[in-house]
Design a protein around this motif. Structure first.
Motif, PDB file in Angstrom:
ATOM      1  N   SER A 136       0.843  -1.185   0.000  1.00  0.00           N
ATOM      2  CA  SER A 136       0.000   0.000   0.000  1.00  0.00           C
ATOM      3  C   SER A 136       0.886   1.246   0.000  1.00  0.00           C
ATOM      4  CB  SER A 136      -0.905  -0.022   1.239  1.00  0.00           C
ATOM      5  OG  SER A 136      -1.463   1.239   1.463  1.00  0.00           O
ATOM      6  N   ALA A 137       0.917   1.966  -1.136  1.00  0.00           N
ATOM      7  CA  ALA A 137       1.821   3.130  -1.278  1.00  0.00           C
ATOM      8  C   ALA A 137       1.023   4.426  -1.324  1.00  0.00           C
ATOM      9  CB  ALA A 137       2.653   2.985  -2.554  1.00  0.00           C
ATOM     10  N   ALA A 138       1.415   5.363  -0.474  1.00  0.00           N
ATOM     11  CA  ALA A 138       0.858   6.722  -0.552  1.00  0.00           C
ATOM     12  C   ALA A 138       1.630   7.489  -1.617  1.00  0.00           C
ATOM     13  CB  ALA A 138       0.983   7.422   0.794  1.00  0.00           C
ATOM     14  N   VAL A 139       0.957   8.432  -2.278  1.00  0.00           N
ATOM     15  CA  VAL A 139       1.636   9.282  -3.277  1.00  0.00           C
ATOM     16  C   VAL A 139       1.373  10.749  -2.945  1.00  0.00           C
ATOM     17  CG1 VAL A 139       1.799   9.936  -5.710  1.00  0.00           C
ATOM     18  CG2 VAL A 139       1.474   7.535  -5.089  1.00  0.00           C
ATOM     19  N   ILE A 140       2.471  11.483  -2.838  1.00  0.00           N
ATOM     20  CA  ILE A 140       2.367  12.913  -2.528  1.00  0.00           C
ATOM     21  C   ILE A 140       2.991  13.718  -3.657  1.00  0.00           C
ATOM     22  CG2 ILE A 140       3.211  14.732  -0.966  1.00  0.00           C
ATOM     23  CD1 ILE A 140       3.100  12.556   1.248  1.00  0.00           C
ATOM     24  N   ASP A 141       2.261  14.712  -4.138  1.00  0.00           N
ATOM     25  CA  ASP A 141       2.806  15.635  -5.140  1.00  0.00           C
ATOM     26  C   ASP A 141       3.428  16.814  -4.400  1.00  0.00           C
ATOM     27  OD1 ASP A 141       3.434  17.353  -7.140  1.00  0.00           O
ATOM     28  OD2 ASP A 141       1.409  17.497  -8.007  1.00  0.00           O
ATOM     29  N   MET A 142       4.749  16.822  -4.320  1.00  0.00           N
ATOM     30  CA  MET A 142       5.463  17.908  -3.629  1.00  0.00           C
ATOM     31  C   MET A 142       5.839  18.961  -4.680  1.00  0.00           C
ATOM     32  SD  MET A 142       6.296  18.787  -0.544  1.00  0.00           S
ATOM     33  CE  MET A 142       6.265  17.278   0.440  1.00  0.00           C
ATOM     34  N   PHE A 143       4.785  19.615  -5.241  1.00  0.00           N
ATOM     35  CA  PHE A 143       5.067  20.557  -6.335  1.00  0.00           C
ATOM     36  C   PHE A 143       5.803  21.797  -5.847  1.00  0.00           C
ATOM     37  CE2 PHE A 143       1.734  23.589  -5.336  1.00  0.00           C
ATOM     38  CZ  PHE A 143       0.819  22.820  -4.620  1.00  0.00           C
ATOM     39  N   THR A 144       5.674  22.118  -4.563  1.00  0.00           N
ATOM     40  CA  THR A 144       6.543  23.161  -4.002  1.00  0.00           C
ATOM     41  C   THR A 144       7.721  22.454  -3.358  1.00  0.00           C
ATOM     42  OG1 THR A 144       4.561  24.431  -3.484  1.00  0.00           O
ATOM     43  CG2 THR A 144       6.631  25.236  -2.574  1.00  0.00           C
ATOM     44  N   ILE A 145       8.846  22.498  -4.031  1.00  0.00           N
ATOM     45  CA  ILE A 145      10.029  21.768  -3.547  1.00  0.00           C
ATOM     46  C   ILE A 145      10.686  22.563  -2.425  1.00  0.00           C
ATOM     47  CG2 ILE A 145      12.286  20.870  -4.277  1.00  0.00           C
ATOM     48  CD1 ILE A 145      10.857  20.758  -7.164  1.00  0.00           C
ATOM     49  N   LYS A 146      10.594  23.876  -2.526  1.00  0.00           N
ATOM     50  CA  LYS A 146      11.040  24.753  -1.449  1.00  0.00           C
ATOM     51  C   LYS A 146      10.038  25.899  -1.388  1.00  0.00           C
ATOM     52  CE  LYS A 146      14.802  27.625   0.172  1.00  0.00           C
ATOM     53  NZ  LYS A 146      15.992  28.390  -0.211  1.00  0.00           N
ATOM     54  N   SER A 147       9.426  26.203  -0.253  1.00  0.00           N
ATOM     55  CA  SER A 147       9.606  25.562   1.026  1.00  0.00           C
ATOM     56  C   SER A 147       8.894  24.216   1.050  1.00  0.00           C
ATOM     57  CB  SER A 147       9.013  26.438   2.128  1.00  0.00           C
ATOM     58  OG  SER A 147       9.603  27.707   2.106  1.00  0.00           O
ATOM     59  N   LEU A 148       9.619  23.221   1.557  1.00  0.00           N
ATOM     60  CA  LEU A 148       9.101  21.863   1.649  1.00  0.00           C
ATOM     61  C   LEU A 148       7.934  21.835   2.645  1.00  0.00           C
ATOM     62  CD1 LEU A 148      10.046  18.974   0.675  1.00  0.00           C
ATOM     63  CD2 LEU A 148      11.143  18.773   2.912  1.00  0.00           C
ATOM     64  N   ASP A 149       6.899  21.097   2.303  1.00  0.00           N
ATOM     65  CA  ASP A 149       5.771  20.920   3.237  1.00  0.00           C
ATOM     66  C   ASP A 149       6.206  19.882   4.276  1.00  0.00           C
ATOM     67  OD1 ASP A 149       3.455  20.433   4.621  1.00  0.00           O
ATOM     68  OD2 ASP A 149       2.175  20.355   2.826  1.00  0.00           O
ATOM     69  N   GLU A 150       6.897  20.356   5.288  1.00  0.00           N
ATOM     70  CA  GLU A 150       7.515  19.449   6.272  1.00  0.00           C
ATOM     71  C   GLU A 150       6.467  18.686   7.087  1.00  0.00           C
ATOM     72  OE1 GLU A 150      10.009  22.163   8.407  1.00  0.00           O
ATOM     73  OE2 GLU A 150      11.648  21.991   6.943  1.00  0.00           O
ATOM     74  N   ALA A 151       5.363  19.350   7.375  1.00  0.00           N
ATOM     75  CA  ALA A 151       4.326  18.692   8.175  1.00  0.00           C
ATOM     76  C   ALA A 151       3.802  17.461   7.449  1.00  0.00           C
ATOM     77  CB  ALA A 151       3.193  19.675   8.460  1.00  0.00           C
ATOM     78  N   CYS A 152       3.644  17.612   6.143  1.00  0.00           N
ATOM     79  CA  CYS A 152       3.138  16.499   5.340  1.00  0.00           C
ATOM     80  C   CYS A 152       4.162  15.363   5.302  1.00  0.00           C
ATOM     81  CB  CYS A 152       2.826  17.002   3.934  1.00  0.00           C
ATOM     82  SG  CYS A 152       2.216  15.734   2.837  1.00  0.00           S
ATOM     83  N   VAL A 153       5.440  15.707   5.106  1.00  0.00           N
ATOM     84  CA  VAL A 153       6.502  14.693   5.077  1.00  0.00           C
ATOM     85  C   VAL A 153       6.541  13.935   6.402  1.00  0.00           C
ATOM     86  CG1 VAL A 153       9.005  14.328   4.925  1.00  0.00           C
ATOM     87  CG2 VAL A 153       7.893  15.973   3.383  1.00  0.00           C
ATOM     88  N   LEU A 154       6.477  14.684   7.493  1.00  0.00           N
ATOM     89  CA  LEU A 154       6.556  14.062   8.822  1.00  0.00           C
ATOM     90  C   LEU A 154       5.361  13.135   9.072  1.00  0.00           C
ATOM     91  CD1 LEU A 154       8.092  13.886  11.489  1.00  0.00           C
ATOM     92  CD2 LEU A 154       6.787  15.855  12.306  1.00  0.00           C
TER      93      LEU A 154
END
Lengths: 320, 274
Positions: free
Chosen positions: A225-243
């Motif tokens: 089961s893989a989640a997929v995240i579109d991190m279209f803003t590479i900077k500033s990174l959406d750290e909350a989402c990554v965490l």
């Protein structure tokens, strides 16, 4: 709000046509918006605008360094510049001008770099930017965005016109794989969770988002089961989402159409190593130069396919 | 008796010495050589309001040879953009007066410069933007001679002429010396006025140590340039107006003792008194 419409098919409209129409709309709606180009208007769908909107469209000629300085000066007297050239030139030919005359001087300029990574195709190594994300990330306070598809370009580009400071956008001129519905909206700095998952999270940008979605479909068949995240803003990174997803799935794969040195994967890995140690496997170009070829061929050569993401996912899970 | 502009120029030199005295080193040569140009500009040419440094309709000045910041700061302080006492903070930790011009730190500085060649393009962009907005304000640019070895200056030169920037006047501080030696030995500019003329600029070349002549030439240039960008090449001496600094052959960045600074200040004050 966004709607993911991914089914593997390409968008009907080419990125350059959507870009040209979006720029025209912005110029017509706000007389302070100005568009600059370094002899690539014909390549990016903006040619002809200089005739209809001569007070807002500046064909600079082949002088990227001067273009970035002029853009900085235009901002200093109240204009809202958008400057386009190929991403390779936006990154390499005028880095000091972007750094000093725009970012350090706190001018508000949006730079569009087209033909990211392997989409530079037949222009080959001289024109193939694998390093632009890294270089722009290294400029303090810069925003770095990669448009995932044309629906995003049309919706997000106009939102950037009043954004303070330097904003760099990677944009494909070609027909992208459709990811978003045309009425989707986007917030800079807020990642889009396209698919939830339990075992591994794939964080991608640009053309690799579609590859990630494809990989997730195939991983599901294996019971992963893989989640997929579109991190279209590479900077500033959406750290909350990554965490959140590092905690939820315990394994991360990143995927980008560029060098893994200093790119999206490096940003994610650096963040997690200081907050919540999690395996991060980076899919991307492994410190190589570009070459001529179709984007599909080159994606195979450099390891930028759904199959590469699947292998990376298995590896990330194995070292949890 | 000095003319009012010459007296202003002398005051700017005195205040520069006060700045350099506190830190003990700096870009003395190139700061002194643009002093007479700054006296002419701030002595009645520039449309400015020191009480409102960000006034939208002001004329702009971009000092692209950003290392001449100390000369500009001395001028701005004398024009009351900030107190004279601030000059003593030049290059001190946390200062608002860095060695190179910074528009975000110093009231009255219109553009951040220091990486040579870049102020040429930003000034040009400002002139273009103001022209496109239908403003009658002008943009002035100070270039260094060594700086003209940068290709970006010539990209700008092509661009400014093509866009008919008749609201744009550049100065070239032709002091013939750069960090490593003489421009003629390193990468010769030869006759820069002729070069700019060939780029379809209006160009004049004058002695650069007389603020009254510079003023007169600016007024004449404004009348004559039409829709062309203009350049006034100033034949200057690096370290101009202070013989002890002029005499140092490589005087781009030099050390100065408090004693020598004081000696120069006394000497300049005497010149003022005639």
């Amino acid at each position: 709000m966004f709607q993911c419409i991914y089914n593997g098919e390409k968008e009907a409209k080419a990125g350059k046509n959507v870009f040209g129409a979006t720029i025209r709309k912005m110029l017509e709606e706000d007389p302070q918006v100005v568009y600059l180009d370094a002899d690539l208007m014909n390549s990016i769908g903006t040619s002809g605008l200089e005739n209809t909107l001569p007070n807002q469209v500046i064909e600079v000629g082949i002088q990227e360094a001067n273009m970035m300085g002029v853009a900085g000066g235009l901002s200093a007297v109240g204009k809202k510049p958008f400057a386009h050239t190929f991403a390779a030139f936006a990154a390499r030919r005028c880095y000091d001008q972007v750094f000093i005359s725009i970012a350090y001087a706190k001018n508000n300029v949006r730079i569009i770099g087209s033909d990211p990574g392997v989409t530079a195709a037949y222009n080959g190594g001289t024109h193939m930017p694998f390093e632009d994300i890294c270089l722009y990330r290294a400029i303090p306070h810069a925003t770095v965005i990669e448009f995932t598809d044309s629906a995003m370009t049309a919706s997000l580009l106009p939102k950037l016109k009043d954004r303070p400071g330097l904003t760099y956008c990677r944009l494909s001129r070609k027909n992208c794989v459709a990811v978003y519905s045309e009425d989707s909206t986007f917030e800079p700095g807020v990642a889009n969770v396209l698919r939830d998952g339990k075992d591994v999270t794939i964080i991608a940008c640009g053309m690799m988002v579609a590859e990630a979605l494809q990989a997730a479909v195939e991983l599901e068949k294996e019971g992963i089961s893989a989640a997929v995240i579109d991190m279209f803003t590479i900077k500033s990174l959406d750290e909350a989402c990554v965490l959140e997803f590092a905690k939820k799935t315990g394994a991360i794969v990143t995927a980008e159409n560029g060098n893994i040195v200093g790119g999206l994967g490096a940003a994610v890995a650096a963040y997690l190593s200081e907050t919540y140690v999690t395996p991060v496997i980076r899919v991307g170009v492994k410190d190589e130069f570009g070459q001529v070829g179709t984007p599909e061929y080159l994606a195979g050569v450099y390891g930028l396919t759904a199959a590469d993401i699947i292998s990376a996912a298995r590896k990330a899970i194995s070292i949890k | 008796m000095l003319t009012p502009l010459k007296e202003f120029a002398t005051d700017i030199r005195i205040q520069q010495m006060e700045e350099f005295k506190t830190r003990g080193f700096g870009h003395l040569g190139g700061s002194l050589s643009i002093t007479d140009c700054l006296a002419a500009l701030y002595g009645g040419i520039l449309r400015i309001d020191p009480k409102n440094p960000s006034w939208e309709d002001r004329d702009r000045l971009v000092v692209s040879k950003g290392h001449s910041g100390p000369a500009v700061y001395a001028t701005l302080a004398l024009k009351k953009y900030f107190p004279l006492s601030v000059l003593q903070t030049l290059n001190q930790n946390g200062t608002t007066l860095p060695s190179h011009c910074d528009r975000n730190l110093t009231p009255g500085i219109d553009m951040t410069t220091g990486s040579l060649g870049q102020g040429a393009s930003t000034a040009c962009g400002m002139a273009l933007g103001l022209k496109l907005s239908g403003k009658d304000t002008r943009v002035y640019l100070v270039l260094g001679d060594g700086e003209c070895q940068e290709g970006q200056v010539w990209e700008m030169a092509l661009f400014a002429a093509h866009h008919k920037l008749g609201n744009f006047i550049a100065f070239l501080d032709y002091n013939k010396r750069q960090l490593d030696g003489y421009t003629a030995d390193i990468c010769d500019l030869e006759d820069p006025a002729e070069k700019f003329r060939s780029f379809n600029w209006y160009a004049k070349r004058i002695k650069g140590d007389d603020p009254d002549l510079i003023r007169e030439t600016i007024l004449e240039t404004q009348k004559e340039q039409g829709d062309r960008p203009a350049i006034i090449v100033l034949d200057t001496v690096k370290g101009s107006g202070v013989k002890q600094i002029e005499a140092i052959e490589l005087n781009h960045h030099v050390n100065i003792t408090a004693e020598l600074a004081d000696e120069i200040i006394v000497q300049l004050k005497k010149e003022k008194e005639g």
